[in-house]
Design a protein around this motif. Sequence first.
Motif, mmCIF file in Angstrom:
data_model
loop_
_atom_site.group_PDB
_atom_site.id
_atom_site.type_symbol
_atom_site.label_atom_id
_atom_site.label_comp_id
_atom_site.label_asym_id
_atom_site.label_seq_id
_atom_site.Cartn_x
_atom_site.Cartn_y
_atom_site.Cartn_z
ATOM 1 N N ILE A 11 0.829 -1.202 0.000
ATOM 2 C CA ILE A 11 0.000 0.000 0.000
ATOM 3 C C ILE A 11 0.867 1.257 0.000
ATOM 4 O O ILE A 11 0.631 2.201 -0.766
ATOM 5 C CB ILE A 11 -0.957 -0.017 1.205
ATOM 6 C CG1 ILE A 11 -2.007 -1.120 1.031
ATOM 7 C CG2 ILE A 11 -1.639 1.343 1.379
ATOM 8 C CD1 ILE A 11 -2.840 -1.384 2.267
ATOM 9 N N ASP A 12 1.888 1.263 0.842
ATOM 10 C CA ASP A 12 2.710 2.467 1.000
ATOM 11 C C ASP A 12 3.623 2.731 -0.193
ATOM 12 O O ASP A 12 3.821 3.893 -0.580
ATOM 13 C CB ASP A 12 3.557 2.353 2.271
ATOM 14 C CG ASP A 12 2.717 2.380 3.538
ATOM 15 O OD1 ASP A 12 1.575 2.871 3.478
ATOM 16 O OD2 ASP A 12 3.195 1.886 4.575
ATOM 17 N N THR A 13 4.185 1.669 -0.780
ATOM 18 C CA THR A 13 5.209 1.863 -1.812
ATOM 19 C C THR A 13 4.682 1.743 -3.234
ATOM 20 O O THR A 13 5.323 2.232 -4.165
ATOM 21 C CB THR A 13 6.361 0.853 -1.630
ATOM 22 O OG1 THR A 13 5.857 -0.483 -1.793
ATOM 23 C CG2 THR A 13 6.995 0.990 -0.248
ATOM 24 N N VAL A 20 -3.319 6.982 -5.348
ATOM 25 C CA VAL A 20 -4.506 6.379 -4.745
ATOM 26 C C VAL A 20 -4.496 6.755 -3.271
ATOM 27 O O VAL A 20 -3.727 6.200 -2.481
ATOM 28 C CB VAL A 20 -4.530 4.853 -4.926
ATOM 29 C CG1 VAL A 20 -5.776 4.265 -4.273
ATOM 30 C CG2 VAL A 20 -4.487 4.490 -6.403
ATOM 31 N N LEU A 21 -5.340 7.713 -2.915
ATOM 32 C CA LEU A 21 -5.338 8.265 -1.564
ATOM 33 C C LEU A 21 -6.721 8.232 -0.910
ATOM 34 O O LEU A 21 -6.864 8.672 0.232
ATOM 35 C CB LEU A 21 -4.813 9.704 -1.597
ATOM 36 C CG LEU A 21 -3.404 9.878 -2.181
ATOM 37 C CD1 LEU A 21 -3.066 11.361 -2.292
ATOM 38 C CD2 LEU A 21 -2.367 9.157 -1.323
ATOM 39 N N ASP A 22 -7.723 7.741 -1.616
ATOM 40 C CA ASP A 22 -9.070 7.650 -1.062
ATOM 41 C C ASP A 22 -9.057 6.698 0.139
ATOM 42 O O ASP A 22 -8.721 5.520 -0.012
ATOM 43 C CB ASP A 22 -10.032 7.128 -2.137
ATOM 44 C CG ASP A 22 -11.481 7.122 -1.694
ATOM 45 O OD1 ASP A 22 -11.756 6.918 -0.497
ATOM 46 O OD2 ASP A 22 -12.361 7.307 -2.549
ATOM 47 N N PRO A 23 -9.425 7.178 1.333
ATOM 48 C CA PRO A 23 -9.368 6.311 2.517
ATOM 49 C C PRO A 23 -10.201 5.046 2.390
ATOM 50 O O PRO A 23 -9.819 3.990 2.905
ATOM 51 C CB PRO A 23 -9.903 7.218 3.634
ATOM 52 C CG PRO A 23 -9.697 8.606 3.145
ATOM 53 C CD PRO A 23 -9.845 8.555 1.654
ATOM 54 N N ALA A 28 -10.238 -0.809 1.938
ATOM 55 C CA ALA A 28 -10.669 -2.031 1.251
ATOM 56 C C ALA A 28 -9.483 -2.928 0.940
ATOM 57 O O ALA A 28 -9.528 -4.151 1.133
ATOM 58 C CB ALA A 28 -11.419 -1.674 -0.031
ATOM 59 N N VAL A 29 -8.401 -2.323 0.453
ATOM 60 C CA VAL A 29 -7.192 -3.106 0.149
ATOM 61 C C VAL A 29 -6.575 -3.667 1.430
ATOM 62 O O VAL A 29 -6.170 -4.832 1.484
ATOM 63 C CB VAL A 29 -6.173 -2.235 -0.609
ATOM 64 C CG1 VAL A 29 -4.870 -2.993 -0.817
ATOM 65 C CG2 VAL A 29 -6.741 -1.798 -1.955
ATOM 66 N N ALA A 30 -6.524 -2.851 2.468
ATOM 67 C CA ALA A 30 -5.902 -3.280 3.723
ATOM 68 C C ALA A 30 -6.670 -4.419 4.387
ATOM 69 O O ALA A 30 -6.074 -5.249 5.087
ATOM 70 C CB ALA A 30 -5.789 -2.096 4.673
#
Length: 217
Positions: A11-13, A20-23, A28-30
Amino acid sequence: MSYDALRQTMIDTQIRTWEVLDPKVLQAVASTRREIFVPTPLRHLAFADFCIPLGHGEVMWTPKMEARVLQELDLNSGARVLEIGTGSGYFAALLARLAGVVHSVEDREELLRPVEGRLHSEGISGVHLHLGDGSQGWAANAPYDAICITGSLPQLPAVFAEQLSPGGRLIAIIGSGAIMEVLRLQKDERGVLRRESLFETQVPPLRHHLPGPGFQF
């Protein structure tokens, strides 16, 4: 390193660096275990910036492309979504995290068969899996607030625009050869489509595409 740590690094890298910054998308990915949707021999690649092969010439998109397209669809909890090309089921899972109902169409039974179990293991409901040819959309449950076509097309069949609700959004990958264009189309209340080019990519073509009238931009 644990899968959770690898997922956060992805997610971070990869994802955040692709704007992609939409919380809601990041959450959802996390909260979705990408590793269980990856073929077992390739799970060590689950978080790599790499199109993972699924067999039969099919692939999972890269994580950053999945997240970027999810953000561009701009879903809400009541949205009715059509996905053409279920593949591993991972993108359907992400769609279901943000939408009301997802209709996902896959023409390979061997790919579709394990998807229901994967979705169940993630506690995901609201995904309706359909075995069939989605190259001309899926009229049975139309219209849709969002449509995502996961395979590339030389041109967009006009039928997809017809199955999109006013105010709806459609993501399609148009082109052939080494360079393809990811397009976002939005339908206004008069039925007019506005076209926006997002980025270039290269993915396998959608099977069963039949020559016919394409949408004229």
